[in-house]
Scaffold this motif. Sequence first.
Motif, PDB file in Angstrom:
ATOM      1  N   ALA A   1       0.855  -1.190   0.000  1.00 18.79           N
ATOM      2  CA  ALA A   1       0.000   0.000   0.000  1.00 18.79           C
ATOM      3  C   ALA A   1       0.884   1.230   0.000  1.00 18.79           C
ATOM      4  CB  ALA A   1      -0.919   0.013   1.214  1.00 18.79           C
ATOM      5  N   ALA A   2       0.352   2.308  -0.537  1.00 20.17           N
ATOM      6  CA  ALA A   2       1.033   3.599  -0.508  1.00 20.17           C
ATOM      7  C   ALA A   2       0.000   4.662  -0.184  1.00 20.17           C
ATOM      8  CB  ALA A   2       1.693   3.895  -1.847  1.00 20.17           C
ATOM      9  N   CYS A   3       0.401   5.594   0.649  1.00 15.66           N
ATOM     10  CA  CYS A   3      -0.469   6.717   0.988  1.00 15.66           C
ATOM     11  C   CYS A   3      -0.547   7.641  -0.220  1.00 15.66           C
ATOM     12  CB  CYS A   3       0.100   7.454   2.195  1.00 15.66           C
ATOM     13  SG  CYS A   3      -0.841   8.936   2.631  1.00 15.66           S
TER      14      CYS A   3
ATOM     15  N   THR B   1      -1.491  10.677  -0.115  1.00 14.40           N
ATOM     16  CA  THR B   1      -1.190  12.049   0.297  1.00 14.40           C
ATOM     17  C   THR B   1       0.309  12.289   0.374  1.00 14.40           C
ATOM     18  OG1 THR B   1      -3.238  12.105   1.579  1.00 14.40           O
ATOM     19  CG2 THR B   1      -1.590  13.783   2.101  1.00 14.40           C
ATOM     20  N   CYS B   2       1.041  11.382   1.042  1.00 10.74           N
ATOM     21  CA  CYS B   2       2.470  11.600   1.251  1.00 10.74           C
ATOM     22  C   CYS B   2       3.346  10.572   0.538  1.00 10.74           C
ATOM     23  CB  CYS B   2       2.797  11.611   2.741  1.00 10.74           C
ATOM     24  SG  CYS B   2       2.652   9.994   3.551  1.00 10.74           S
ATOM     25  N   GLU B   3       2.745   9.569  -0.095  1.00  7.25           N
ATOM     26  CA  GLU B   3       3.449   8.518  -0.840  1.00  7.25           C
ATOM     27  C   GLU B   3       4.292   7.592   0.043  1.00  7.25           C
ATOM     28  OE1 GLU B   3       3.045   7.520  -4.035  1.00  7.25           O
ATOM     29  OE2 GLU B   3       1.447   8.987  -4.098  1.00  7.25           O
ATOM     30  N   GLU B   4       4.121   7.633   1.353  1.00  7.46           N
ATOM     31  CA  GLU B   4       4.803   6.638   2.196  1.00  7.46           C
ATOM     32  C   GLU B   4       4.267   5.263   1.822  1.00  7.46           C
ATOM     33  OE1 GLU B   4       5.327   5.342   6.875  1.00  7.46           O
ATOM     34  OE2 GLU B   4       4.710   7.388   6.414  1.00  7.46           O
ATOM     35  N   GLN B   5       5.155   4.273   1.772  1.00  2.72           N
ATOM     36  CA  GLN B   5       4.756   2.937   1.351  1.00  2.72           C
ATOM     37  C   GLN B   5       4.887   1.936   2.486  1.00  2.72           C
ATOM     38  OE1 GLN B   5       7.102   1.985  -2.088  1.00  2.72           O
ATOM     39  NE2 GLN B   5       5.747   3.109  -3.434  1.00  2.72           N
ATOM     40  N   SER B   6       3.987   0.978   2.476  1.00  2.00           N
ATOM     41  CA  SER B   6       4.047  -0.110   3.444  1.00  2.00           C
ATOM     42  C   SER B   6       5.126  -1.098   3.012  1.00  2.00           C
ATOM     43  CB  SER B   6       2.710  -0.844   3.502  1.00  2.00           C
ATOM     44  OG  SER B   6       2.517  -1.582   2.304  1.00  2.00           O
ATOM     45  N   PRO B   7       5.618  -1.893   3.949  1.00  2.00           N
ATOM     46  CA  PRO B   7       6.465  -3.005   3.534  1.00  2.00           C
ATOM     47  C   PRO B   7       5.591  -4.058   2.842  1.00  2.00           C
ATOM     48  CG  PRO B   7       6.108  -3.061   5.904  1.00  2.00           C
ATOM     49  CD  PRO B   7       5.472  -1.802   5.387  1.00  2.00           C
TER      50      PRO B   7
ATOM     51  N   ALA C   1      -2.250  -7.576   7.332  1.00  2.00           N
ATOM     52  CA  ALA C   1      -1.112  -6.732   7.689  1.00  2.00           C
ATOM     53  C   ALA C   1      -1.158  -5.426   6.913  1.00  2.00           C
ATOM     54  CB  ALA C   1       0.200  -7.472   7.427  1.00  2.00           C
ATOM     55  N   LEU C   2      -1.584  -5.486   5.669  1.00  2.00           N
ATOM     56  CA  LEU C   2      -1.719  -4.291   4.838  1.00  2.00           C
ATOM     57  C   LEU C   2      -2.793  -3.370   5.403  1.00  2.00           C
ATOM     58  CD1 LEU C   2      -0.828  -2.972   2.131  1.00  2.00           C
ATOM     59  CD2 LEU C   2      -2.791  -4.129   1.129  1.00  2.00           C
ATOM     60  N   GLN C   3      -3.912  -3.943   5.771  1.00  3.12           N
ATOM     61  CA  GLN C   3      -4.994  -3.146   6.347  1.00  3.12           C
ATOM     62  C   GLN C   3      -4.538  -2.491   7.655  1.00  3.12           C
ATOM     63  OE1 GLN C   3      -8.506  -5.362   7.358  1.00  3.12           O
ATOM     64  NE2 GLN C   3      -9.740  -3.536   7.583  1.00  3.12           N
TER      65      GLN C   3
ATOM     66  N   PHE D   1      -5.459   5.625   0.096  1.00  4.37           N
ATOM     67  CA  PHE D   1      -4.348   4.699  -0.107  1.00  4.37           C
ATOM     68  C   PHE D   1      -4.496   3.997  -1.451  1.00  4.37           C
ATOM     69  CE2 PHE D   1      -4.911   5.240   4.379  1.00  4.37           C
ATOM     70  CZ  PHE D   1      -3.619   5.418   4.836  1.00  4.37           C
ATOM     71  N   ARG D   2      -3.357   3.695  -2.052  1.00  5.38           N
ATOM     72  CA  ARG D   2      -3.305   2.877  -3.266  1.00  5.38           C
ATOM     73  C   ARG D   2      -2.779   1.519  -2.839  1.00  5.38           C
ATOM     74  NH1 ARG D   2       0.436   5.502  -5.753  1.00  5.38           N
ATOM     75  NH2 ARG D   2       2.118   4.093  -5.196  1.00  5.38           N
ATOM     76  N   CYS D   3      -3.496   0.470  -3.161  1.00  3.13           N
ATOM     77  CA  CYS D   3      -3.091  -0.878  -2.784  1.00  3.13           C
ATOM     78  C   CYS D   3      -2.755  -1.671  -4.038  1.00  3.13           C
ATOM     79  CB  CYS D   3      -4.196  -1.581  -2.005  1.00  3.13           C
ATOM     80  SG  CYS D   3      -4.606  -0.722  -0.488  1.00  3.13           S
ATOM     81  N   GLU D   4      -1.714  -2.500  -3.940  1.00  4.88           N
ATOM     82  CA  GLU D   4      -1.284  -3.325  -5.061  1.00  4.88           C
ATOM     83  C   GLU D   4      -1.137  -4.766  -4.605  1.00  4.88           C
ATOM     84  OE1 GLU D   4       2.259  -1.747  -6.831  1.00  4.88           O
ATOM     85  OE2 GLU D   4       1.468   0.288  -6.819  1.00  4.88           O
ATOM     86  N   ILE D   5      -1.509  -5.669  -5.475  1.00  2.38           N
ATOM     87  CA  ILE D   5      -1.355  -7.104  -5.226  1.00  2.38           C
ATOM     88  C   ILE D   5      -0.535  -7.673  -6.370  1.00  2.38           C
ATOM     89  CG2 ILE D   5      -2.516  -9.314  -4.925  1.00  2.38           C
ATOM     90  CD1 ILE D   5      -5.019  -7.696  -4.090  1.00  2.38           C
ATOM     91  N   THR D   6       0.520  -8.381  -6.042  1.00  4.08           N
ATOM     92  CA  THR D   6       1.347  -9.031  -7.049  1.00  4.08           C
ATOM     93  C   THR D   6       1.155 -10.527  -6.934  1.00  4.08           C
ATOM     94  OG1 THR D   6       2.989  -7.272  -6.912  1.00  4.08           O
ATOM     95  CG2 THR D   6       3.702  -9.353  -7.892  1.00  4.08           C
ATOM     96  N   THR D   7       0.761 -11.150  -8.045  1.00  3.59           N
ATOM     97  CA  THR D   7       0.628 -12.602  -8.082  1.00  3.59           C
ATOM     98  C   THR D   7       1.655 -13.146  -9.068  1.00  3.59           C
ATOM     99  OG1 THR D   7      -1.051 -12.487  -9.796  1.00  3.59           O
ATOM    100  CG2 THR D   7      -1.831 -12.559  -7.525  1.00  3.59           C
TER     101      THR D   7
END
Length: 89
Positions: A38-40, A42-48, A55-57, A72-78
């Motif tokens: 996930a990435a904010c 507003t500030c573009e801080e990213q989650s691990p 954990a993302l939530q 937030f922008r959330c991404e899933i990689t498969t």
Amino acid sequence: MGVWPQYHPAGRRRVQERLATYLQQLLDDQSPHPMFWAACMTCEEQSPGADDPDALQLWCLQHSGRTSHESFRCEITTHGRVFPANDGT
């Protein structure tokens, strides 16, 4: 001027059929699990990266609690693997 087979509807259908034959997503224990980020907005801080969507939530909720940011922008990689057809075509 001729139309390339991959752009012709019948050619595109053949390509799609071959892809359906070739591509097999592995869901067994040997394949990597989906990864979540996930990435904010507003500030573009990213989650691990995490393999658990909870954990993302939690990261988003904690970030929002610290900063009052709400988007937030959330991404899933498969992952998948490609196998050639039995006849090699």
